[in-house]
Scaffold this active site. Structure first.
Site, PDB file in Angstrom:
ATOM      1  N   LYS A  37       0.841  -1.201   0.000  1.00 31.45           N
ATOM      2  CA  LYS A  37       0.000   0.000   0.000  1.00 31.45           C
ATOM      3  C   LYS A  37       0.877   1.254   0.000  1.00 31.45           C
ATOM      4  O   LYS A  37       2.076   1.183   0.249  1.00 31.45           O
ATOM      5  CB  LYS A  37      -0.945  -0.011   1.211  1.00 31.45           C
ATOM      6  CG  LYS A  37      -0.244  -0.012   2.556  1.00 31.45           C
ATOM      7  CD  LYS A  37      -1.239  -0.113   3.697  1.00 31.45           C
ATOM      8  CE  LYS A  37      -0.506  -0.098   5.041  1.00 31.45           C
ATOM      9  NZ  LYS A  37      -1.435  -0.124   6.182  1.00 31.45           N
ATOM     10  N   ARG A 135     -10.597   1.166  14.410  1.00 31.75           N
ATOM     11  CA  ARG A 135     -10.385   1.762  13.104  1.00 31.75           C
ATOM     12  C   ARG A 135     -11.306   1.036  12.132  1.00 31.75           C
ATOM     13  O   ARG A 135     -12.457   1.413  11.976  1.00 31.75           O
ATOM     14  CB  ARG A 135      -8.899   1.625  12.731  1.00 31.75           C
ATOM     15  CG  ARG A 135      -8.444   2.423  11.550  1.00 31.75           C
ATOM     16  CD  ARG A 135      -6.936   2.333  11.357  1.00 31.75           C
ATOM     17  NE  ARG A 135      -6.468   0.958  11.175  1.00 31.75           N
ATOM     18  CZ  ARG A 135      -5.208   0.645  10.877  1.00 31.75           C
ATOM     19  NH1 ARG A 135      -4.299   1.602  10.774  1.00 31.75           N
ATOM     20  NH2 ARG A 135      -4.854  -0.608  10.703  1.00 31.75           N
ATOM     21  N   HIS A 164      -5.998  -6.595  13.448  1.00 33.13           N
ATOM     22  CA  HIS A 164      -4.763  -5.798  13.497  1.00 33.13           C
ATOM     23  C   HIS A 164      -4.603  -5.278  14.921  1.00 33.13           C
ATOM     24  O   HIS A 164      -5.483  -4.607  15.441  1.00 33.13           O
ATOM     25  CB  HIS A 164      -4.852  -4.635  12.514  1.00 33.13           C
ATOM     26  CG  HIS A 164      -3.548  -3.914  12.327  1.00 33.13           C
ATOM     27  ND1 HIS A 164      -2.570  -4.382  11.483  1.00 33.13           N
ATOM     28  CD2 HIS A 164      -3.072  -2.770  12.875  1.00 33.13           C
ATOM     29  CE1 HIS A 164      -1.540  -3.535  11.505  1.00 33.13           C
ATOM     30  NE2 HIS A 164      -1.814  -2.562  12.352  1.00 33.13           N
ATOM     31  N   ARG A 215       0.797 -10.758   7.188  1.00 29.42           N
ATOM     32  CA  ARG A 215       0.746  -9.575   6.317  1.00 29.42           C
ATOM     33  C   ARG A 215       1.935  -8.689   6.695  1.00 29.42           C
ATOM     34  O   ARG A 215       1.940  -8.050   7.740  1.00 29.42           O
ATOM     35  CB  ARG A 215      -0.546  -8.786   6.525  1.00 29.42           C
ATOM     36  CG  ARG A 215      -1.837  -9.584   6.400  1.00 29.42           C
ATOM     37  CD  ARG A 215      -3.056  -8.668   6.580  1.00 29.42           C
ATOM     38  NE  ARG A 215      -2.986  -7.869   7.784  1.00 29.42           N
ATOM     39  CZ  ARG A 215      -3.489  -8.211   8.961  1.00 29.42           C
ATOM     40  NH1 ARG A 215      -4.080  -9.388   9.108  1.00 29.42           N
ATOM     41  NH2 ARG A 215      -3.394  -7.408   9.996  1.00 29.42           N
ATOM     42  N   TYR A 260      15.745  31.013   3.689  1.00 30.22           N
ATOM     43  CA  TYR A 260      14.626  31.799   4.201  1.00 30.22           C
ATOM     44  C   TYR A 260      14.763  32.071   5.694  1.00 30.22           C
ATOM     45  O   TYR A 260      15.007  31.145   6.478  1.00 30.22           O
ATOM     46  CB  TYR A 260      13.300  31.058   3.981  1.00 30.22           C
ATOM     47  CG  TYR A 260      12.862  30.938   2.548  1.00 30.22           C
ATOM     48  CD1 TYR A 260      12.584  32.068   1.782  1.00 30.22           C
ATOM     49  CD2 TYR A 260      12.703  29.694   1.955  1.00 30.22           C
ATOM     50  CE1 TYR A 260      12.166  31.961   0.467  1.00 30.22           C
ATOM     51  CE2 TYR A 260      12.285  29.563   0.647  1.00 30.22           C
ATOM     52  CZ  TYR A 260      12.012  30.705  -0.096  1.00 30.22           C
ATOM     53  OH  TYR A 260      11.592  30.576  -1.404  1.00 30.22           O
ATOM     54  N   CYS A 307      14.006  24.270   1.701  1.00 30.07           N
ATOM     55  CA  CYS A 307      13.146  24.818   0.653  1.00 30.07           C
ATOM     56  C   CYS A 307      12.385  23.688  -0.039  1.00 30.07           C
ATOM     57  O   CYS A 307      12.649  22.514   0.190  1.00 30.07           O
ATOM     58  CB  CYS A 307      13.987  25.594  -0.357  1.00 30.07           C
ATOM     59  SG  CYS A 307      15.013  26.886   0.382  1.00 30.07           S
ATOM     60  N   ASP A 309      12.504  22.739  -3.136  1.00 33.02           N
ATOM     61  CA  ASP A 309      13.276  22.011  -4.142  1.00 33.02           C
ATOM     62  C   ASP A 309      14.734  21.789  -3.756  1.00 33.02           C
ATOM     63  O   ASP A 309      15.427  21.002  -4.421  1.00 33.02           O
ATOM     64  CB  ASP A 309      13.246  22.786  -5.462  1.00 33.02           C
ATOM     65  CG  ASP A 309      11.837  23.180  -5.863  1.00 33.02           C
ATOM     66  OD1 ASP A 309      10.986  22.279  -5.956  1.00 33.02           O
ATOM     67  OD2 ASP A 309      11.579  24.384  -6.065  1.00 33.02           O
TER      68      ASP A 309
END
Length: 398
Positions: A37, A135, A164, A215, A260, A307, A309
């Site tokens: 997942k 859940r 679970h 699992r 920054y 930042c 990027d």
């Protein structure tokens, strides 16, 4: 030095094979379900799923139908179980995708049975028992008649009973052992072909809970949760390395600030490198003046605000630093190593979240025997082989 990508993660498929072997040995005769997942914990669902099946996984698990559909559209034909809740309106889609579904509520059964009957199909259904997560799961007084209702539908097949546990990775084993005992009492009444409760944490700490299927997500990727101890102590190997290029250097005089807000000021004349990776790629803003990388085998601290990027590192003490060098965010360089767990600690989170937060534009480079065999980039729906063969052949080659 040039690199085909400015920022990338490397996925060691040999380490993945090794981890599955270790975990399968713990699981004994239990079937192995590989949890892929959230895009294979951020490492690429298709490549991980294919490699896991080649290493002995009987099926894979995803959270929702969109994840299942993505795998099916890319040609993945092995059984898939959807662990999350499926709305009744999506019953027909679930049948079309040929997946096993997990239920904890009655309202899905009628539309699922009708959709299956219309296609002359028989859908595997796993009933989930509430075991402390609050859940997705049904309390015992609901789970038992729900299983009976599944059995009563000719177009449905009761495939499993699952749960679970909330604290299998905690220090106190008693809670999990008591919840396991309660699950077994419910299972005696349901008598499903498969019982499965063990995730990575439960399998590592309580291998007797393997039952008929496990699992496994985190352990497959080289992560040992909580009280399970460090991954290497359990025989697990790191699967993911994270690297980025140093794309520019600046000479910053003492007294000047960077990035920054100017949260870091040079206390001496400094050599500052710009790393082509940022919070848009999953290198979190919380690492401001806290993170570190390896460049040329030496540690270099992250300085200033992160930042979107890029982020900056102080290379003043790194010998021969230059543009084009590789900054190792997770992985090894020379005798030094930065672990995923350490990055998670510095980020104020857990290793799972670091992996699943890896940005889409990071190239995923799949490696066997230290050599790239396939690459997945932002524009690719599936790993592109580096050798011109089919993606599956490239990913699974040994």
């Amino acid at each position: 030095m040039t690199h085909p990508h400015q920022a990338w993660v490397e996925i060691d498929l040999d380490a993945l094979d090794h981890n599955i072997s270790v975990l399968k040995e713990l699981a004994g005769e239990a079937a192995f379900a590989a949890v892929v997942k959230s895009n294979g914990y951020g490492l690429g669902a298709l490549a991980v799923a294919d490699a896991a099946v080649a290493a002995g996984a009987a099926q894979v698990c995803v959270f929702n139908l969109d994840e299942a559909a993505a795998l099916r559209q890319l040609g993945f034909a092995t059984p898939i179980q959807v662990l999350g809740s499926i709305p009744p309106s999506e019953a027909e889609r679930a049948v079309e995708l040929d997946v096993a579904v997990t239920v904890s509520r009655r309202e899905l059964l009628d539309p699922l049975a009708k959709a299956a009957a219309a296609r002359a199909a028989r859908v595997p259904v796993h009933v989930k028992v509430e075991a402390g997560m609050y859940r997705l799961g049904a309390p015992a007084h609901v789970a038992i008649p729900l299983a009976d209702a599944v059995r009563a539908e000719p177009s449905l097949r009761l495939a499993g009973l699952c749960a679970h546990f909330p604290s299998a990775d905690g220090d106190d084993a008693t809670d999990t052992e008591e919840r396991f005992a309660r699950f077994l009492r419910i299972a005696e009444q349901v008598r499903a072909p498969l019982r499965h409760v063990a995730n990575t944490a439960a399998l590592l700490r309580f291998p007797q809970m393997a039952l008929e299927m496990v699992r496994v997500g985190a352990g497959m990727y080289g992560i040992a949760p909580g009280a399970s101890g460090p991954p290497e102590a359990r025989g697990l190997r790191p699967v993911m390395s994270w690297k980025a290029a140093v794309i520019q250097l600046h000479d910053v005089p003492a007294g000047d600030s960077v990035s920054y807000g100017g949260s870091w000021t040079a206390s001496r004349d400094s050599r500052i490198g710009v790393v082509a990776c940022g919070y848009g790629d999953g290198f979190r803003r919380s690492l401001e003046n806290r993170g570190e990388v390896l460049v040329n085998g030496s540690r270099a601290p992250a300085v200033g605000a992160i930042c979107m990027d890029t982020f900056l590192v102080d290379l003043s003490d790194v010998a021969d630093a230059r543009a084009g060098d590789v900054a190792v965010i997770v992985g090894e360089a020379g005798a030094e190593r930065l672990t995923l767990e350490r990055l998670a600690e510095l980020s104020g989170t857990i290793a799972y979240e670091v992996c699943t937060s890896l940005g889409a534009r990071l190239a995923r480079v799949y490696v066997r025997a230290g050599r790239p065999v396939a690459v997945q980039t932002l524009l690719d729906g599936a790993p592109v082989p580096t050798t011109g063969r089919s993606a599956a052949a490239a990913v699974l080659s040994r």
